[in-house]
Design an enzyme around this catalytic site. Structure first.
Site, PDB file in Angstrom:
ATOM      1  N   HIS A  64       0.863  -1.191   0.000  1.00 24.73           N
ATOM      2  CA  HIS A  64       0.000   0.000   0.000  1.00 24.73           C
ATOM      3  C   HIS A  64       0.892   1.230   0.000  1.00 24.73           C
ATOM      4  O   HIS A  64       2.093   1.131   0.202  1.00 24.73           O
ATOM      5  CB  HIS A  64      -0.946  -0.012   1.202  1.00 24.73           C
ATOM      6  CG  HIS A  64      -0.260  -0.173   2.519  1.00 24.73           C
ATOM      7  ND1 HIS A  64       0.205  -1.403   2.965  1.00 24.73           N
ATOM      8  CD2 HIS A  64       0.079   0.722   3.471  1.00 24.73           C
ATOM      9  CE1 HIS A  64       0.782  -1.247   4.153  1.00 24.73           C
ATOM     10  NE2 HIS A  64       0.725   0.036   4.472  1.00 24.73           N
ATOM     11  N   GLY A  65       0.296   2.384  -0.217  1.00 22.59           N
ATOM     12  CA  GLY A  65       1.063   3.620  -0.346  1.00 22.59           C
ATOM     13  C   GLY A  65       1.519   4.190   0.982  1.00 22.59           C
ATOM     14  O   GLY A  65       1.104   3.742   2.052  1.00 22.59           O
TER      15      GLY A  65
END
Length: 145
Positions: A64-65
């Site tokens: 994920h970011g």
């Protein structure tokens, strides 16, 4: 009307990927292609991996970011990719299931929690890896979306 968090198009089974970067780009690319994030989000996923591994154990990685990637998120969504031969996420940690997450506001926290519950069961990991259709994955994660 918000998009479904997990749609059939977000699931790819038995994908031959060989490196962690390739896996993260592929997983993030699904989110880009289906309108959950802009293209910059994938770079933020790679940046996040550089800070700390997203390998969770049990053959699972959840790329994920970074915290500042929220601006790149258009809609909350997840992608699910199975890689039967596995990808090394560092230190010999082999991920065979990649679940990409993009969350608006703090919606990703609830999604992470639901994924953790599903994937803490060894039998569910086996079901995901042995799935022959997207529907099987959809059913397992029906609580998540």
């Amino acid at each position: 009307m918000a998009k479904a968090v997990l749609k059939r198009e977000n699931i790819k089974l038995n994908v031959p990927l060989s490196t962690m970067e390739e896996g993260i780009r592929y997983t993030g690319g699904i989110l880009v292609d289906n309108g959950y994030v802009d293209a910059g989000y994938v770079d933020k996923m790679l940046e996040r991996e550089g800070m700390a591994s997203t390998f969770m154990g049990n053959s699972l990685a959840i790329p994920h970011g970074t915290e500042d990637a929220k601006a790149n998120v258009l809609e909350t969504g997840i992608s699910v990719v199975t890689v039967p031969e596995g990808i090394d996420f560092g230190s010999g940690n082999i991920a065979k299931i990649l679940i990409g997450i993009a969350g608006k506001n703090n919606e990703h926290l609830e999604i992470l929690s639901n994924i953790a519950i599903v994937c803490s069961e060894e039998e569910n990991i086996d079901k995901i890896l042995n799935a022959t259709s997207e529907d099987e994955i959809m059913d397992l994660f029906s609580e998540v979306s």
